[in-house]
Every structure is written in structure tokens, then in C-alpha cells.
Write a protein that holds these residues in place. Sequence first.
Motif, PDB file in Angstrom:
ATOM      1  N   HIS A 128       0.835  -1.206   0.000  1.00 13.06           N
ATOM      2  CA  HIS A 128       0.000   0.000   0.000  1.00 13.06           C
ATOM      3  C   HIS A 128       0.867   1.253   0.000  1.00 13.06           C
ATOM      4  N   VAL A 129       1.930   1.235   0.807  1.00  9.74           N
ATOM      5  CA  VAL A 129       2.838   2.388   0.844  1.00  9.74           C
ATOM      6  C   VAL A 129       3.458   2.609  -0.535  1.00  9.74           C
ATOM      7  N   PHE A 130       3.864   1.521  -1.176  1.00  6.38           N
ATOM      8  CA  PHE A 130       4.475   1.636  -2.500  1.00  6.38           C
ATOM      9  C   PHE A 130       3.502   2.253  -3.504  1.00  6.38           C
ATOM     10  N   SER A 131       2.242   1.815  -3.497  1.00  5.18           N
ATOM     11  CA  SER A 131       1.267   2.363  -4.445  1.00  5.18           C
ATOM     12  C   SER A 131       0.989   3.838  -4.173  1.00  5.18           C
ATOM     13  N   GLN A 132       0.986   4.220  -2.889  1.00  6.87           N
ATOM     14  CA  GLN A 132       0.773   5.634  -2.555  1.00  6.87           C
ATOM     15  C   GLN A 132       1.976   6.482  -2.950  1.00  6.87           C
ATOM     16  N   MET A 133       3.173   5.942  -2.810  1.00  4.71           N
ATOM     17  CA  MET A 133       4.364   6.664  -3.244  1.00  4.71           C
ATOM     18  C   MET A 133       4.357   6.844  -4.763  1.00  4.71           C
ATOM     19  N   LYS A 134       3.902   5.839  -5.487  1.00  4.87           N
ATOM     20  CA  LYS A 134       3.806   5.952  -6.935  1.00  4.87           C
ATOM     21  C   LYS A 134       2.815   7.042  -7.327  1.00  4.87           C
ATOM     22  N   ALA A 135       1.660   7.079  -6.635  1.00  2.32           N
ATOM     23  CA  ALA A 135       0.664   8.111  -6.913  1.00  2.32           C
ATOM     24  C   ALA A 135       1.218   9.491  -6.581  1.00  2.32           C
ATOM     25  N   ALA A 136       1.949   9.610  -5.476  1.00  2.00           N
ATOM     26  CA  ALA A 136       2.526  10.897  -5.087  1.00  2.00           C
ATOM     27  C   ALA A 136       3.580  11.354  -6.084  1.00  2.00           C
ATOM     28  N   SER A 137       4.329  10.403  -6.636  1.00  2.00           N
ATOM     29  CA  SER A 137       5.397  10.755  -7.579  1.00  2.00           C
ATOM     30  C   SER A 137       4.849  11.368  -8.864  1.00  2.00           C
ATOM     31  N   GLU A 138       3.566  11.161  -9.125  1.00  4.65           N
ATOM     32  CA  GLU A 138       2.956  11.680 -10.344  1.00  4.65           C
ATOM     33  C   GLU A 138       2.324  13.055 -10.150  1.00  4.65           C
ATOM     34  N   LEU A 139       2.423  13.599  -8.941  1.00  2.00           N
ATOM     35  CA  LEU A 139       1.794  14.891  -8.659  1.00  2.00           C
ATOM     36  C   LEU A 139       2.528  16.050  -9.327  1.00  2.00           C
ATOM     37  N   CYS A 140       3.866  16.003  -9.348  1.00  7.26           N
ATOM     38  CA  CYS A 140       4.652  17.123  -9.862  1.00  7.26           C
ATOM     39  C   CYS A 140       6.108  16.698  -9.986  1.00  7.26           C
ATOM     40  N   ASP A 141       6.922  17.565 -10.574  1.00  7.02           N
ATOM     41  CA  ASP A 141       8.369  17.349 -10.561  1.00  7.02           C
ATOM     42  C   ASP A 141       8.872  17.573  -9.136  1.00  7.02           C
ATOM     43  N   PHE A 142       9.732  16.704  -8.653  1.00  6.47           N
ATOM     44  CA  PHE A 142      10.158  16.810  -7.261  1.00  6.47           C
ATOM     45  C   PHE A 142      11.635  16.470  -7.123  1.00  6.47           C
ATOM     46  N   HIS A 143      12.205  16.981  -6.039  1.00  6.45           N
ATOM     47  CA  HIS A 143      13.612  16.718  -5.727  1.00  6.45           C
ATOM     48  C   HIS A 143      13.782  15.353  -5.078  1.00  6.45           C
ATOM     49  N   ALA A 144      12.880  15.006  -4.164  1.00  6.37           N
ATOM     50  CA  ALA A 144      12.973  13.730  -3.454  1.00  6.37           C
ATOM     51  C   ALA A 144      11.604  13.337  -2.935  1.00  6.37           C
ATOM     52  N   LEU A 145      11.445  12.042  -2.678  1.00  7.98           N
ATOM     53  CA  LEU A 145      10.183  11.488  -2.196  1.00  7.98           C
ATOM     54  C   LEU A 145      10.484  10.622  -0.979  1.00  7.98           C
ATOM     55  N   HIS A 146       9.816  10.904   0.149  1.00  6.38           N
ATOM     56  CA  HIS A 146      10.115  10.207   1.395  1.00  6.38           C
ATOM     57  C   HIS A 146       8.856   9.601   2.006  1.00  6.38           C
ATOM     58  N   PRO A 147       8.855   8.296   2.279  1.00  5.79           N
ATOM     59  CA  PRO A 147       7.791   7.718   3.098  1.00  5.79           C
ATOM     60  C   PRO A 147       8.127   7.971   4.569  1.00  5.79           C
ATOM     61  N   VAL A 148       7.195   8.538   5.323  1.00  5.78           N
ATOM     62  CA  VAL A 148       7.483   8.883   6.718  1.00  5.78           C
ATOM     63  C   VAL A 148       6.270   8.608   7.605  1.00  5.78           C
TER      64      VAL A 148
END
Length: 286
Positions: A128-148
Motif C-alpha cells: 500500500h505504501v508503494f502504491s501511494q508513493m507511486k501516486a505521489a510521484s505523479e503529482l509534480c516534478d520533485f527533488h525527493a520522495l520520502h515515506p514517513v
Amino acid sequence: MRSGLVAVAGRTNVGKSTLVNALCGEKVAITSRVPNTTRRRIFGALTGIGYQLVLVDLPGFQRPIDSLTERMQETVDGSLADVDAVLLVVDARAHIGAGDRFVARRVSELGRPIVIAVNKIDRLKHGHVFSQMKAASELCDFHALHPVSAKTKEGVGELRDDLVSLLPEGPAYFPADQTTDLTTEERVAEVIREKALHLTREEVPHAISVEVEEVEERRVRALVFVETESQKGILVGKRGSMIREIGTRARPEVEALLGHSVFLELTVKVRPRWRRDPKMLERLGL
């Protein structure tokens, strides 16, 4: 040294203030399950060896419905102009959708580095965390993505280091031992409001505001405002039981802020439609 401002942006109730507290290492902003708990801009400062990270905790992006929420959204818009980076927070336990995309578009317009934090991952399955991180990665251009998890502090250290790496060189904004821009009176008022939010339901929490009238050596006097007599009745409780419980829960934190024991005197007052009254909002610093 490195120093700079990082705006903490996101929809309401994604855990922005809890994450700010986790990053700063102490409570600088109150938290609750009630949407729009954060009503003003709050600076949370973390000073380490060679850096000072200043987090700008903002109200959640929203469509204004009264003078209070209009001012809250103006605070969000006005606070984004001078930041060095953005921490975009999304909720791992909720659908990442239109509201998150709106916030992402808005902060992308700033042209600042964006770090995305997928918050509330504790007790979630890895898939579930992985799928949410994938969805978050599609929101915009980003420097880094962190699960916290702001609650358990999982991933918070890595997130902090990443944010510090984005800071430009510059002077400190706050003394090394100062963690917020709020005055003692404002922090006391927020602690009292937090306990009231935890104990009330439905429309009552949104109608609550607190003003500290006086801080004496052994006594703190505060007014708790609501908008209707029925809300006052709920907040006072049968024979004063509710307001006493609010005081009981708030007192230890108030005493920790002041450094000594105090008698906490709370008075509930009705101010009809205070959320739509510009003078009252100014009085409350909102």
C-alpha cells in the motif's frame, strides 16, 4: 552556515503540524483530528551544527467559507513567496487525488525545489505504501520522495537531512535555543485550544478560539470563545465538568512552557459569528 525557509504545504488533515513537530524535535504546533486545526502561519526552527532549518507550518489549502478561512488561505498564499523549498505532505491513508494535485500545481508555480513526504505510513502494508508513493510521484516534478510517519518518527531523520541539503548559505533567523516565533501567551492559548478540540465534536471545535488575558506568577487567565449559547453549554459541561477537564489536560503543558506550577483559570464566552468579524480576528491574531 546553511539557513532557509521551507514551506510545509498540503491539504487539511494530512499531518503537517505533527510532521513539523517531529522534525523540530519538540511540540511547536498543536495537532488534532479536526480539519483546519492550524489557523495561522507558525515557524518551527531546528538548529544543528552548521544549519538552521525553519519550517513554515501553514493552514491547509481550502476553499474559503468565511472571513477566518479566507484569511487562512491568504496566509498560505502570502507565505509561499519567500521560501527556499517546499515540503509537500500527502496522506498515505487517504486517496491521493484532486486536492493534492491542486496543491502540487500551486507549489510547482514557485519554481522552488519540492520534497514530497508520504505521511502516516505506520501500520500500513508495504504494498500500500508503494502504491501511494507511486501516486505521489505523479503529482509534480520533485527533488525527493520520502515515506514517513510523523507519529513514530520513521523516515523523519532522512527527510530532515534532505531538507537541510537544499538550504542556501545565510545567517540564522532565530537564536539557537528558540524553536518557534509564537509568544508564550500564544503557545499557551494554542495548548488550551488543542485540549478543547480533543474533547468536543461536530461544529463546536471549529467555533473555538482562545485568548490569554493574563499570565501572572502563579495564575494564568484565559478566555475561550464560542459562537452560540448551545456551544457554550457543551464546552462548560454539566456543573463545569468539560471546562475543568480541558484545564486539567492543558495544565501540565502550560506549566512546562512557563517553567513552574500555575492555576489555570478558564472562562467561556459567547461571541456570535466571531469567525466573520474582522475586528475579532485581528484581536485573536488570525
